[in-house]
Design a protein around this motif. Structure first.
Motif, PDB file in Angstrom:
ATOM      1  N   HIS A 199       0.742  -1.110   0.017  1.00 52.07           N
ATOM      2  CA  HIS A 199       0.055   0.042  -0.012  1.00 52.07           C
ATOM      3  C   HIS A 199       0.756   1.297  -0.026  1.00 52.07           C
ATOM      4  O   HIS A 199       0.341   2.456  -0.461  1.00 52.07           O
ATOM      5  N   ILE A 200       2.065   1.140   0.381  1.00 48.29           N
ATOM      6  CA  ILE A 200       2.993   2.269   0.591  1.00 48.29           C
ATOM      7  C   ILE A 200       3.797   2.078  -0.461  1.00 48.29           C
ATOM      8  O   ILE A 200       5.028   2.851  -0.626  1.00 48.29           O
TER       9      ILE A 200
ATOM     10  N   TYR B 161      -4.519  -1.973   5.530  1.00 45.21           N
ATOM     11  CA  TYR B 161      -4.685  -0.476   5.280  1.00 45.21           C
ATOM     12  C   TYR B 161      -4.331   0.005   6.577  1.00 45.21           C
ATOM     13  O   TYR B 161      -3.392   1.161   6.700  1.00 45.21           O
TER      14      TYR B 161
ATOM     15  N   SER C  28      -0.934   2.366   7.466  1.00 48.64           N
ATOM     16  CA  SER C  28      -1.073   3.773   7.815  1.00 48.64           C
ATOM     17  C   SER C  28       0.045   3.963   8.935  1.00 48.64           C
ATOM     18  O   SER C  28       0.715   5.130   9.237  1.00 48.64           O
TER      19      SER C  28
ATOM     20  N   ALA D 221       3.798   3.956   7.522  1.00 48.94           N
ATOM     21  CA  ALA D 221       3.917   4.625   6.294  1.00 48.94           C
ATOM     22  C   ALA D 221       5.132   5.774   6.859  1.00 48.94           C
ATOM     23  O   ALA D 221       5.822   6.286   6.099  1.00 48.94           O
TER      24      ALA D 221
ATOM     25  N   VAL E  70       5.559  13.421   2.737  1.00 47.40           N
ATOM     26  CA  VAL E  70       4.971  12.419   1.833  1.00 47.40           C
ATOM     27  C   VAL E  70       4.433  11.192   2.629  1.00 47.40           C
ATOM     28  O   VAL E  70       3.167  10.548   2.492  1.00 47.40           O
TER      29      VAL E  70
ATOM     30  N   GLN F 276       0.986  12.211   4.568  1.00 48.05           N
ATOM     31  CA  GLN F 276       0.084  12.560   3.572  1.00 48.05           C
ATOM     32  C   GLN F 276      -0.648  11.049   3.312  1.00 48.05           C
ATOM     33  O   GLN F 276      -1.661  10.837   3.383  1.00 48.05           O
ATOM     34  N   LEU F 277       0.418  10.078   3.085  1.00 40.29           N
ATOM     35  CA  LEU F 277      -0.023   8.714   2.805  1.00 40.29           C
ATOM     36  C   LEU F 277      -0.529   8.030   3.986  1.00 40.29           C
ATOM     37  O   LEU F 277      -1.513   7.180   3.744  1.00 40.29           O
ATOM     38  N   LYS F 278      -0.267   8.243   5.141  1.00 37.92           N
ATOM     39  CA  LYS F 278      -0.624   7.885   6.187  1.00 37.92           C
ATOM     40  C   LYS F 278      -2.088   8.214   6.346  1.00 37.92           C
ATOM     41  O   LYS F 278      -2.818   7.377   6.897  1.00 37.92           O
TER      42      LYS F 278
ATOM     43  N   SER G 112      -4.145   9.138   4.026  1.00 37.11           N
ATOM     44  CA  SER G 112      -4.964   8.589   3.094  1.00 37.11           C
ATOM     45  C   SER G 112      -5.130   7.046   3.278  1.00 37.11           C
ATOM     46  O   SER G 112      -6.296   6.408   3.126  1.00 37.11           O
ATOM     47  N   LEU G 113      -4.144   6.282   3.742  1.00 36.43           N
ATOM     48  CA  LEU G 113      -4.334   4.647   4.270  1.00 36.43           C
ATOM     49  C   LEU G 113      -5.174   4.666   5.312  1.00 36.43           C
ATOM     50  O   LEU G 113      -6.037   3.639   5.361  1.00 36.43           O
TER      51      LEU G 113
END
Length: 207
Positions: free
Chosen positions: A14-15, A148, A152, A155, A163, A166-168, A170-171
């Protein structure tokens, strides 16, 4: 169903991390395995606590607390099971699963060392969500949600900076989506089972 390692690999996917984790207990030599070993049990317990998953429910007779009754509003004090995550209901011995349960209170002992359950039920039994570690019993939607959530958590430490943050976020939003789907599937399955409670075969209705 996936193993712990495969759930960790899914979280790393996922990352977009290409590292291949081979073990988290103990962790292999990769930094990814180290992070997964740290965060996997946290993520697992968090999602297990979030709903009454049928594969993570137990009934157990409670042991009387070794501490003196510290709350005079209740008649009995009990120890919680070691694998306890969340209480569902407290019942007297010998009751059926659909028994509604009795009032109870969870507190920490005065020295802060143990959790105690207070109730007025003698020889109480507890229905509860427990720390289910057998991944083979998890449903596919539960596995996706857990991956997921774990993604998170890892990440930030792996990607770092803006980065990673932000990904954390979103996940975690994806986790909430899949957790809701898993809960809805759980509830629909229970409704389907319950819908047969009053079913009578045709040969009975024709009598």
């Amino acid at each position: 169903m996936p193993s712990q390692v495969e759930i960790c690999r899914l979280a790393l996917a996922h990352i977009a991390d290409a590292a291949r984790v081979n073990s988290i207990d103990p962790p292999d030599s990769t930094i990814q395995a180290s992070h997964c070993a740290t965060f996997y049990p946290i993520a697992r317990d968090e999602i297990l606590e979030s709903a009454d998953w049928y594969f993570a429910k137990k009934r157990a007779e409670l042991a009387t607390s070794l501490y003196a009754l510290e709350n005079d509003e209740w008649a009995f004090a009990y120890e919680l099971p070691s694998d306890f995550l969340r209480a569902i209901k407290v019942v007297p011995p010998g009751t059926q699963r659909d028994y509604p349960g009795q009032a109870f209170l969870l507190e920490t002992s005065e020295d802060g060392a143990d959790r105690i359950l207070y109730t007025n039920v003698e020889e109480a039994w507890l229905h509860y969500v427990f720390r289910q570690e057998a991944t083979g019993l998890y449903t596919p939607l539960f596995v996706s949600a857990l991956s997921y959530l774990l993604g998170s958590y890892v990440a930030g430490p792996i990607l770092k900076g803006k980065v990673g943050a932000q990904l954390k976020k979103s996940l975690y939003e994806m986790y909430e989506l899949y957790q809701a789907k898993a809960v809805a599937s759980l509830e629909n399955g229970q409704k389907t089972t319950d819908s047969y409670a009053d079913y009578k075969p045709q040969w009975v209705t024709d009598r």
